[in-house]
Write a protein that holds these residues in place. Structure first.
Motif, PDB file in Angstrom:
ATOM      1  N   THR A 193       0.841  -1.195   0.000  1.00 30.82           N
ATOM      2  CA  THR A 193       0.000   0.000   0.000  1.00 30.82           C
ATOM      3  C   THR A 193       0.879   1.248   0.000  1.00 30.82           C
ATOM      4  N   ARG A 194       0.364   2.299  -0.620  1.00 26.38           N
ATOM      5  CA  ARG A 194       1.046   3.593  -0.621  1.00 26.38           C
ATOM      6  C   ARG A 194       0.007   4.680  -0.395  1.00 26.38           C
ATOM      7  N   GLY A 195       0.417   5.709   0.340  1.00 28.87           N
ATOM      8  CA  GLY A 195      -0.477   6.825   0.579  1.00 28.87           C
ATOM      9  C   GLY A 195      -0.882   6.917   2.038  1.00 28.87           C
ATOM     10  N   ARG A 196      -1.071   8.140   2.519  1.00 23.04           N
ATOM     11  CA  ARG A 196      -1.425   8.363   3.915  1.00 23.04           C
ATOM     12  C   ARG A 196      -2.922   8.357   4.125  1.00 23.04           C
ATOM     13  N   PHE A 197      -3.652   9.003   3.240  1.00 24.10           N
ATOM     14  CA  PHE A 197      -5.108   9.089   3.370  1.00 24.10           C
ATOM     15  C   PHE A 197      -5.757   8.099   2.400  1.00 24.10           C
ATOM     16  N   ASP A 198      -5.906   8.476   1.121  1.00 23.33           N
ATOM     17  CA  ASP A 198      -6.306   7.481   0.133  1.00 23.33           C
ATOM     18  C   ASP A 198      -5.135   6.521  -0.062  1.00 23.33           C
ATOM     19  N   LYS A 199      -5.392   5.228   0.133  1.00 20.32           N
ATOM     20  CA  LYS A 199      -4.314   4.240   0.027  1.00 20.32           C
ATOM     21  C   LYS A 199      -4.410   3.503  -1.300  1.00 20.32           C
ATOM     22  N   ARG A 200      -3.332   3.548  -2.059  1.00 19.39           N
ATOM     23  CA  ARG A 200      -3.274   2.808  -3.319  1.00 19.39           C
ATOM     24  C   ARG A 200      -2.790   1.388  -3.044  1.00 19.39           C
ATOM     25  N   ILE A 201      -3.465   0.422  -3.645  1.00 19.66           N
ATOM     26  CA  ILE A 201      -3.208  -0.994  -3.397  1.00 19.66           C
ATOM     27  C   ILE A 201      -2.474  -1.577  -4.598  1.00 19.66           C
ATOM     28  N   PHE A 202      -1.315  -2.217  -4.338  1.00 22.47           N
ATOM     29  CA  PHE A 202      -0.496  -2.759  -5.416  1.00 22.47           C
ATOM     30  C   PHE A 202      -0.331  -4.267  -5.277  1.00 22.47           C
ATOM     31  N   LYS A 203      -0.396  -4.952  -6.413  1.00 17.43           N
ATOM     32  CA  LYS A 203      -0.128  -6.381  -6.493  1.00 17.43           C
ATOM     33  C   LYS A 203       0.829  -6.608  -7.661  1.00 17.43           C
ATOM     34  N   ASP A 204       1.946  -7.269  -7.388  1.00 18.04           N
ATOM     35  CA  ASP A 204       2.968  -7.540  -8.409  1.00 18.04           C
ATOM     36  C   ASP A 204       3.387  -6.263  -9.135  1.00 18.04           C
ATOM     37  N   GLY A 205       3.505  -5.178  -8.377  1.00 18.31           N
ATOM     38  CA  GLY A 205       3.955  -3.914  -8.941  1.00 18.31           C
ATOM     39  C   GLY A 205       2.900  -3.120  -9.681  1.00 18.31           C
TER      40      GLY A 205
END
Length: 302
Positions: A193-205
């Motif tokens: 995950t990336r982001g403090r408020f809205d979190k972006r979800i990553f799988k295999d980059g």
């Protein structure tokens, strides 16, 4: 948008009934859990009382009792409508409230050990629907004596690890939103995950979804749409080439009957995921309507 829950009839609002039904998909993490009262301020963790509670409950599953929604595990407290409903918190509960909330609590707890840090109507619910709860409050839940009792009981149980808690939270939200335990597939063990408020979800980059701060729910990228297709959830079928970001009802050949307005959905053509977006109509309405927008498209295959 505020959800007003002022009268006992609020127990049977569609949002409340849906919430309680979907709590059956969620499972407590760890060997024990702490039951806490709700608060006027939402989300609960922003309130003064819960700020005090959370100092003692780090590393253990928390679940909040509330009418008309039943139970709210801490990990899903920021999901709409639990993050923005208004109700009375006098502590007095009607017989119907105790019954509805008690049944929901009993089903959620299962065989787990329970620390009940509650008073008033909340305590009535626990006493009537749980067999072996340990009670830690001595008249006022935030008093020094009550909080010391809570800390001592929590220390008796294994603490949950940070990574396990993160995965549990992300998967619990997915289960609730997509109404299926199979939605765990959206959150693999190596998810990032990336982001403090809205979190972006990553799988295999690759980014597959965004968890939004304002409603506590996911919006999907096309990669996540393919996962929805694989678990046979929230799909809408078409038989033409999608060239715009609006899908009108006459273009829908078939739709998952579990879809309700506002749901994230995947658009399928010839059994291929070609787009994802937000449902404007229910699945049944999409199939019956002869005009109007069915889905607002967010991402589509180029």
């Amino acid at each position: 948008m505020k959800v007003l829950c002022i009268t006992e009839e609020s127990l049977f609002r569609p949002e409340a009934v849906r919430w309680r039904e979907r709590m059956g998909l969620l499972e407590p993490l760890g060997d024990a859990l702490v039951i806490l009262p709700c608060s006027m301020k939402k989300p609960y963790s922003s309130s003064r009382s819960h700020s005090i509670f959370m100092k003692a409950t780090k590393g253990i599953q928390e679940v909040i009792l509330t009418s008309p929604f039943g139970v709210c595990p801490r990990e899903v407290e920021k999901i709409y409508p639990l993050q923005s409903y208004d109700t009375s918190t006098t502590g007095e509960w009607s017989h119907e409230e105790i019954k509805v909330v008690g049944e929901c609590l009993r089903d959620y707890v299962g065989e787990k050990e329970v620390i009940a840090h509650v008073e008033g109507g909340y305590k009535q619910v626990c006493e009537e629907y749980l067999d072996n709860a340990v009670y830690t409050s001595t008249g006022q839940t935030t008093s020094s004596e009550s909080m010391n009792n809570l800390k001592m009981e929590v220390k008796k149980h294994l603490k949950l690890k940070g990574r396990a808690k993160t995965l549990h939270q992300l998967r619990s939200i997915a289960r609730y939103q997509f109404n299926s335990k199979k939605a765990d597939c959206l959150i693999p063990d190596d998810v990032k995950t990336r982001g403090r408020f809205d979190k972006r979800i990553f799988k295999d980059g690759k980014q597959i979804a965004t968890l939004h701060f304002n409603n506590g729910l996911y919006s999907l990228n096309l990669e996540a749409g393919k996962i929805l297709q694989n678990i046979n959830k929230k799909w809408v079928k078409i038989n033409f080439e999608l060239k715009t970001n609006t899908l009108f009802s006459p273009g829908v050949t078939e739709a998952d009957q579990d879809i309700i307005p506002g749901d994230e959905v995947v658009i399928l053509k010839d059994d291929e995921a070609v787009a994802v977006g937000k449902a404007i109509l229910s699945g049944e309405e999409m199939e019956r309507a002869v005009k109007g927008v069915a889905v607002k498209i967010r991402h589509r295959k180029k």
